[in-house]
Design an enzyme around this catalytic site. Structure first.
Site, PDB file in Angstrom:
ATOM      1  N   ARG A 162      -1.527   0.162 -39.847  1.00 25.22           N
ATOM      2  CA  ARG A 162      -1.019   1.306 -39.059  1.00 25.22           C
ATOM      3  C   ARG A 162      -1.982   1.710 -37.935  1.00 25.22           C
ATOM      4  NH1 ARG A 162       2.306  -0.250 -41.763  1.00 25.22           N
ATOM      5  NH2 ARG A 162       3.835   0.847 -43.018  1.00 25.22           N
ATOM      6  N   SER A 236       6.783   8.361 -42.941  1.00 20.35           N
ATOM      7  CA  SER A 236       5.595   8.614 -43.771  1.00 20.35           C
ATOM      8  C   SER A 236       4.583   9.428 -42.969  1.00 20.35           C
ATOM      9  CB  SER A 236       4.938   7.297 -44.181  1.00 20.35           C
ATOM     10  OG  SER A 236       5.842   6.547 -44.924  1.00 20.35           O
ATOM     11  N   GLU A 331      -0.484   9.827 -40.237  1.00 18.76           N
ATOM     12  CA  GLU A 331       0.035   8.677 -39.500  1.00 18.76           C
ATOM     13  C   GLU A 331       0.480   9.062 -38.078  1.00 18.76           C
ATOM     14  OE1 GLU A 331       2.323   5.735 -42.079  1.00 18.76           O
ATOM     15  OE2 GLU A 331       3.532   5.775 -40.265  1.00 18.76           O
TER      16      GLU A 331
HETATM   17  C1  FAD Z   1      12.805   8.148 -40.699  1.00 18.09           C
HETATM   18  C2  FAD Z   1      11.588   7.414 -40.176  1.00 18.09           C
HETATM   19  C3  FAD Z   1      11.195   6.227 -40.773  1.00 18.09           C
HETATM   20  C4  FAD Z   1      10.069   5.537 -40.302  1.00 18.09           C
HETATM   21  N1  FAD Z   1       9.721   4.372 -40.916  1.00 18.09           N
HETATM   22  C5  FAD Z   1       8.634   3.688 -40.498  1.00 18.09           C
HETATM   23  C6  FAD Z   1       8.255   2.473 -41.140  1.00 18.09           C
HETATM   24  O1  FAD Z   1       8.913   1.996 -42.059  1.00 18.09           O
HETATM   25  N2  FAD Z   1       7.140   1.845 -40.696  1.00 18.09           N
HETATM   26  C7  FAD Z   1       6.403   2.329 -39.655  1.00 18.09           C
HETATM   27  O2  FAD Z   1       5.392   1.692 -39.302  1.00 18.09           O
HETATM   28  N3  FAD Z   1       6.747   3.468 -39.015  1.00 18.09           N
HETATM   29  C8  FAD Z   1       7.839   4.160 -39.407  1.00 18.09           C
HETATM   30  N4  FAD Z   1       8.193   5.326 -38.775  1.00 18.09           N
HETATM   31  C9  FAD Z   1       7.358   5.845 -37.673  1.00 18.09           C
HETATM   32  C10 FAD Z   1       7.884   5.487 -36.250  1.00 18.09           C
HETATM   33  O3  FAD Z   1       9.259   5.247 -36.266  1.00 18.09           O
HETATM   34  C11 FAD Z   1       7.183   4.256 -35.663  1.00 18.09           C
HETATM   35  O4  FAD Z   1       5.792   4.470 -35.597  1.00 18.09           O
HETATM   36  C12 FAD Z   1       7.706   3.926 -34.248  1.00 18.09           C
HETATM   37  O5  FAD Z   1       7.125   2.726 -33.784  1.00 18.09           O
HETATM   38  C13 FAD Z   1       7.436   5.033 -33.232  1.00 18.09           C
HETATM   39  O6  FAD Z   1       8.181   4.726 -32.071  1.00 18.09           O
HETATM   40  P1  FAD Z   1       8.509   5.830 -30.976  1.00 18.09           P
HETATM   41  O7  FAD Z   1       9.081   5.123 -29.796  1.00 18.09           O
HETATM   42  O8  FAD Z   1       9.345   6.898 -31.562  1.00 18.09           O
HETATM   43  O9  FAD Z   1       7.048   6.360 -30.655  1.00 18.09           O
HETATM   44  P2  FAD Z   1       6.620   7.835 -30.203  1.00 18.09           P
HETATM   45  O10 FAD Z   1       6.714   8.746 -31.371  1.00 18.09           O
HETATM   46  O11 FAD Z   1       7.329   8.224 -28.974  1.00 18.09           O
HETATM   47  O12 FAD Z   1       5.087   7.583 -29.873  1.00 18.09           O
HETATM   48  C14 FAD Z   1       4.182   7.260 -30.899  1.00 18.09           C
HETATM   49  C15 FAD Z   1       2.810   6.988 -30.258  1.00 18.09           C
HETATM   50  O13 FAD Z   1       2.897   5.827 -29.437  1.00 18.09           O
HETATM   51  C16 FAD Z   1       2.574   6.144 -28.081  1.00 18.09           C
HETATM   52  N5  FAD Z   1       3.490   5.367 -27.242  1.00 18.09           N
HETATM   53  C17 FAD Z   1       4.846   5.355 -27.289  1.00 18.09           C
HETATM   54  N6  FAD Z   1       5.329   4.480 -26.386  1.00 18.09           N
HETATM   55  C18 FAD Z   1       4.256   3.948 -25.755  1.00 18.09           C
HETATM   56  C19 FAD Z   1       4.095   2.992 -24.704  1.00 18.09           C
HETATM   57  N7  FAD Z   1       5.146   2.406 -24.117  1.00 18.09           N
HETATM   58  N8  FAD Z   1       2.831   2.688 -24.290  1.00 18.09           N
HETATM   59  C20 FAD Z   1       1.746   3.270 -24.871  1.00 18.09           C
HETATM   60  N9  FAD Z   1       1.841   4.178 -25.864  1.00 18.09           N
HETATM   61  C21 FAD Z   1       3.080   4.508 -26.300  1.00 18.09           C
HETATM   62  C22 FAD Z   1       2.782   7.641 -27.948  1.00 18.09           C
HETATM   63  O14 FAD Z   1       1.970   8.183 -26.909  1.00 18.09           O
HETATM   64  C23 FAD Z   1       2.354   8.120 -29.330  1.00 18.09           C
HETATM   65  O15 FAD Z   1       0.950   8.181 -29.403  1.00 18.09           O
HETATM   66  C24 FAD Z   1       9.326   6.045 -39.213  1.00 18.09           C
HETATM   67  C25 FAD Z   1       9.736   7.245 -38.601  1.00 18.09           C
HETATM   68  C26 FAD Z   1      10.854   7.915 -39.070  1.00 18.09           C
HETATM   69  C27 FAD Z   1      11.297   9.187 -38.385  1.00 18.09           C
END
Ligand code: FAD
Length: 338
Positions: A162, A236, A331
């Site tokens: 992670r 998580s 996380e």
């Molecule tokens: C119901 C649920 C289930 C989930 N299950 C999992 C799982 O099974 N495994 C897991 O690993 N995660 C899980 N997650 C967490 C999350 O979905 C992941 O970490 C996902 O990759 C985040 O994507 P996002 O586009 O929403 O990122 P955001 O929340 O928009 O951003 C997260 C971070 O990444 C940075 N970021 C985003 N885009 C970029 C970019 N293009 N360039 C540089 N930095 C960037 C942001 O600044 C921030 O620091 C879950 C979340 C939820 C709500």
């Protein structure tokens, strides 16, 4: 490029926390990035994809860049391998389904994770026994400080559990614009984690395809994880703690029944959810924040703000520290003033 002033971010984060961004800049191409950098007075900003891994702790002082850079490209390497690239703004799960339905396997265990392709390397997403770094080939990122585009190999991303360099405070100038994966026509499937085999057998599938595995993972996730549209959450909330062999030895003497997962380097991973559950947090409310009644690792926001979420998290962290001597790590990334 679309620029909006004083934007409410409630709809842009899965915790549904209200916070104002002074500017919301929607990026649809690499040119938008260059154009925005040329006109911005200062390059500091926050990047958002789907907002599914952030806690908005306050109104933001810097502009928010909403990454909506799209694109999909397949470069076959030979008859059984290809490099498959996607724009950082592509939604993750539809991208996974597109690879699978085109016969490119490898991402099936990562089905139905919310968010965007561009955020997937940031915390090296993982689920059901597979981590993104196992399928990752390279990524392209824009340096807000210098205005240059750069490619990162897997080694340069420094992936860990992670974690990657993009999650660290001194690497926040990088905006990921494209991610490339190495995928396969066939190969061994990862079926050993969680209930995948049981789900496949309940569907009477004896020789599963990667698409079957994806559908099984989707079903398990739908049953186990709360839908953020109904119960606002960020998945998580805590990482599973990793102990050295020596630390684990003394921990296990006191807690012989604790689930644990030996790692290749000799360290041992514990289940953070088990620690939290043992302390009776499951189903409890801490102000407007609920510890999910079925998933102790998931915090649900019932109308609170970012500080309510962080307050609930710090109470849980403190109780785990006192009772188990273990420091839980969050996380999601905190944006704004905590
Ligand atoms: C119901 C649920 C289930 C989930 N299950 C999992 C799982 O099974 N495994 C897991 O690993 N995660 C899980 N997650 C967490 C999350 O979905 C992941 O970490 C996902 O990759 C985040 O994507 P996002 O586009 O929403 O990122 P955001 O929340 O928009 O951003 C997260 C971070 O990444 C940075 N970021 C985003 N885009 C970029 C970019 N293009 N360039 C540089 N930095 C960037 C942001 O600044 C921030 O620091 C879950 C979340 C939820 C709500």
């Amino acid at each position: 490029m679309l620029i909006q002033e004083q934007v409410e971010l409630l709809a842009f984060n899965t915790f549904r926390v209200s916070a104002i961004a002074p500017r919301l800049v929607t990026l649809q191409s690499n040119n938008d990035l260059l154009e925005w950098r040329a006109q911005a007075k200062q390059p500091d900003c926050v990047v958002l994809g789907g907002g599914s891994n952030v806690v908005l702790a306050s109104n933001l002082e810097t502009p928010v860049l909403l990454n909506r850079i799209m694109g999909y490209h397949v470069q076959p390497l030979n008859h059984r391998e290809a490099l498959v690239s996607a724009g950082a703004g592509e939604p993750w799960h539809p991208f996974v389904m597109r690879t699978l339905t085109s016969g490119w396997f490898g991402l099936e265990n990562l089905s139905l994770i919310p968010g965007t392709v561009g955020a997937s390397p940031v915390q090296n997403i993982g689920a059901y026994g597979v981590e993104l770094c196992q399928r990752f080939y390279s990524l392209q990122a824009f340096d807000l400080h210098t205005g240059e585009m750069r490619n990162f190999s897997r080694e340069e991303c420094e992936f860990r559990y992670r974690d990657s360099i993009f999650k660290r405070a001194d690497h926040q100038q990088w905006i990921i614009t494209k991610v490339t994966f190495k995928l396969y026509r066939d190969g061994p499937l990862s079926l050993d984690y969680g209930d995948i085999k049981a789900e496949l057998s309940s569907r009477k599938i004896i020789t599963p395809t990667a698409l079957d595995v994806s559908l099984a993972v989707q079903e398990i996730r739908r049953q186990k994880l709360p839908d953020p549209a109904v119960a606002p959450n960020a998945g998580s909330f805590f990482k599973n703690p990793v102990l050295s062999a020596k630390q684990f030895h003394s921990f296990q003497e006191a807690h012989p029944n604790a689930p644990h997962y030996p790692q290749e380097d000799g360290s041992v991973k514990l289940a953070a959810g088990w620690l939290i559950d043992r302390l009776g947090w499951k189903g409890r409310h801490i102000g407007p924040v609920e510890v999910h009644p079925k998933q102790a690792l998931v915090l649900v926001n019932r109308g609170g703000n970012g500080r309510d979420i962080l307050n609930a998290a710090s109470q849980i962290v403190a109780s785990v520290r006192v009772h188990f001597g273990i420091e839980l790590e969050m996380e999601p990334r905190i944006l704004g003033r905590a």
